[in-house]
Write an enzyme that holds these catalytic residues in place. Structure first.
Site, short mmCIF file in Angstrom:
data_model
loop_
_atom_site.label_atom_id
_atom_site.label_comp_id
_atom_site.label_asym_id
_atom_site.label_seq_id
_atom_site.Cartn_x
_atom_site.Cartn_y
_atom_site.Cartn_z
N GLY A 69 0.82 -1.21 0.00
CA GLY A 69 0.00 0.00 0.00
C GLY A 69 0.85 1.25 0.00
CB CYS A 70 2.25 3.31 -2.47
SG CYS A 70 3.49 2.05 -2.57
CE LYS A 126 -3.07 -0.09 -12.61
NZ LYS A 126 -2.99 1.16 -11.80
CG ASP A 168 -14.55 3.53 9.28
OD1 ASP A 168 -13.80 2.69 8.73
OD2 ASP A 168 -14.14 4.41 10.05
CE LYS A 177 -12.08 3.36 12.58
NZ LYS A 177 -12.33 4.81 12.59
#
Lengths: 372, 372
Positions: free
Chosen positions: B10-11, B45, B231, B235
């Site tokens: 993950g970037c 990708k 969301d 959690k």
């Protein structure tokens, strides 16, 4: 099953509660693949140890028996059973402990209130053992002794030295290891003084609040032990050193809530309660009024900021976490890069044998990866 | 120097912030005897990896270059430099990762938002790697997948999945390992909904507060993504499973702040903002009045109690930590044996790339004892 040998120093309320927790958590810990094997226990006079630390342990019945004997005020010596335990007195006890540490990695748990343990625990750490402290004293001695103790910081945990079991130290260590800069810590770290300050805020005279707190058992037998701020200062020093500040107790500015002329060596406890205390009422009342006129409240806190640590009464915003504090909870506000405008706040009961021992046990489990 | 190989998935904002933190902490970590060696990075990708994971690493210039390229919206593929990095696409990328895991223990850091990573990270853990998650998805899939992932719980950390960097998971794990029973967790775990509920409490119409929050960038582009409570429920599920409750998302009772007929697949965002939202104002206003007449306030919270997890609006005492909450801070109240009457409270900013990445980095450091 990972087998973690434990040697306990101190059989007071916290130490005994820890033994109770260890025994009652057997199944829980077994499910996590952990067995805590208590192989030795110190009280102030003796060191009771199993004859063979590599294979034996005190069984749960024996541990509960020790708790009973100690809560009856008897000595560990009375627990010696041939073939099951041996007792050593000082200085042989220390030598015995070091001998064991040289052969076996164990977790040494200091639940005493002694300032004499630092040499022993430092030796143990440097021989490969882990150390868990509820005892503040080894962390508040000279910087040199502190440095020697922390040569292997990963082997040391001391959550219960500040705020009992509240996760203050663990949280600060997380922040520090992520490279975040901590600008400021401000905390109400004495349940007693937290209670006193919130009661006087309600308009009660300081002297009456202190006497009521004493009657309720919230204070030390001599409430001046709390009012001096020394206990808060010790906690402040521990936090300041955690942040990397190289300081001693003498570097901390401490505001005592009574003047020098009412010190225990000058005024008797009886005289202090009967005549001394009420002389302090006016000053506190005026300070509260002044704070209130600024929309603030007074709290007895420890402030660590700009490499300084101050302990005493501070005027704080009513709407801050510290300002809203009621009763005897501890509250710590941490300001750092990630919590810059609004602090990270940790709040909860900061005293009591149960929560202190729970913090010690969590520390012991936290060190499990250092054992094979 | 202990050398810890890192592979990042993950970037996005959190992943890039983590790389920045790793680079800026080099000296700090070196002083602790740690070197974090980034050997591979995934985006959606490609998998970019050093040719020899046992000896090479991406240097800091290269890491900062990757951050720049990714924040410009380009692909990792554009970073390939012969002899310094290789790129793999799916499905070869996953096979390559597993091959590496079979030879080298590394820490796999999931900062993606993908629900596809669980298989890969489970394999990595079971091959001896450690895993740190900011990604909630792998922890909210089926109970069976969760169990497979947690066969080696000591190798997994996921602080930043709840409350960003707030020390919530670490504190709960401490309580649990001390054998303490957690009766109840109640938390405001959405900064957006925390802000909305405190603004409507001040008398502003719900629709206006939501629109203002959207304009300020506090909400997702479609605020219904926040208002649905999904969301918060994710959690809540993570916390409930941490306490040992065996449940799925479907076991959670979730109160959405808009009715079914205003769902995104039924009503356009434009229509929702222009016409739908204001239809909700009266109901919220009446509920606030009713709560206020009981001396209470409304908060959108997750409640875990008696093996159940509910997410929605609750009426809470004005003077509790949750009741006093203003703005977008997260607040969690934990009630357990040690904090029975007064809860353990943890409060602070619960969102943001900086604090989320700081939590991830603290987790990575926390796992250091599992590396030799």
């Amino acid at each position: 099953m990972k087998n973690i040998p434990i040697i306990l120093m101190g059989c007071g309320g916290v130490g005994r509660q820890l033994l109770h927790h260890i025994v009652s958590c057997r199944t829980l810990h077994a499910n996590k693949g952990i067995h805590l094997r208590v192989v030795g226990i110190f009280d102030s006079k003796s060191f009771l140890v199993v004859p063979d630390v590599s294979s034996m342990e005190f069984n749960d019945t024996f541990l509960m028996n020790i708790c009973q004997i100690k809560s009856n005020g008897l000595s560990l010596q009375t627990c010696v059973e041939s073939g099951k335990s041996e007792a050593f007195s000082s200085p042989e006890s220390t030598k015995k402990l070091t001998d064991i540490a040289a052969r076996l990695a164990f977790t040494l748990v200091d639940c005493s209130a002694s300032s004499e343990t630092i040499g022993t625990i430092t030796q143990a750490v440097n021989l490969g053992c882990c150390v868990v402290l509820a005892n503040k004293k080894p962390l508040t001695s000279s910087m040199e002794e502190f440095d020697n103790l922390f040569l292997q910081p990963r082997r040391i945990r001391h959550e219960s030295t500040v705020g009992a079991g509240l996760p203050i130290i663990a949280s600060l260590n997380r922040i520090l290891s992520s490279g975040d800069t901590i600008y400021r810590i401000i905390g109400s770290l004495s349940g007693t003084l937290g209670y006193v300050m919130s009661e006087v805020e309600d308009g009660k005279p300081f002297s009456e609040v202190v006497k009521a707190a004493q009657a309720l058992g919230y204070t030390e037998p001599d409430p001046r032990d709390d009012l001096s701020g020394m206990d808060v200062a010790r906690k402040g020093l521990i936090l300041a050193r955690l942040l990397g500040h190289r300081m001693d107790m003498s570097s901390i500015k401490i505001e005592s809530l009574y003047p020098d002329k009412m010190r225990p060596n000058t005024m008797s406890l009886k005289d202090f309660l009967a005549n001394g205390l009420q002389l302090l009422d006016n000053d506190i009342e005026e300070r509260i009024k002044k704070a209130s006129s600024n929309g603030n409240v007074l709290r007895y806190v420890c402030v660590i900021e700009n490499s300084r640590c101050n302990v005493g009464i501070e005027e704080l915003p009513k709407e801050s976490a510290l300002g809203r504090l009621r009763g005897s909870d501890n509250v710590v506000e941490i300001y750092n890069r990630c919590y810059k405008e609004q602090p990270l706040v940790i709040q909860g009961a900061g005293a009591g044998n149960d929560t202190t021992a729970a913090g010690v046990l969590a520390d012991i489990l936290d060190l499990q990866d250092l054992f094979t």
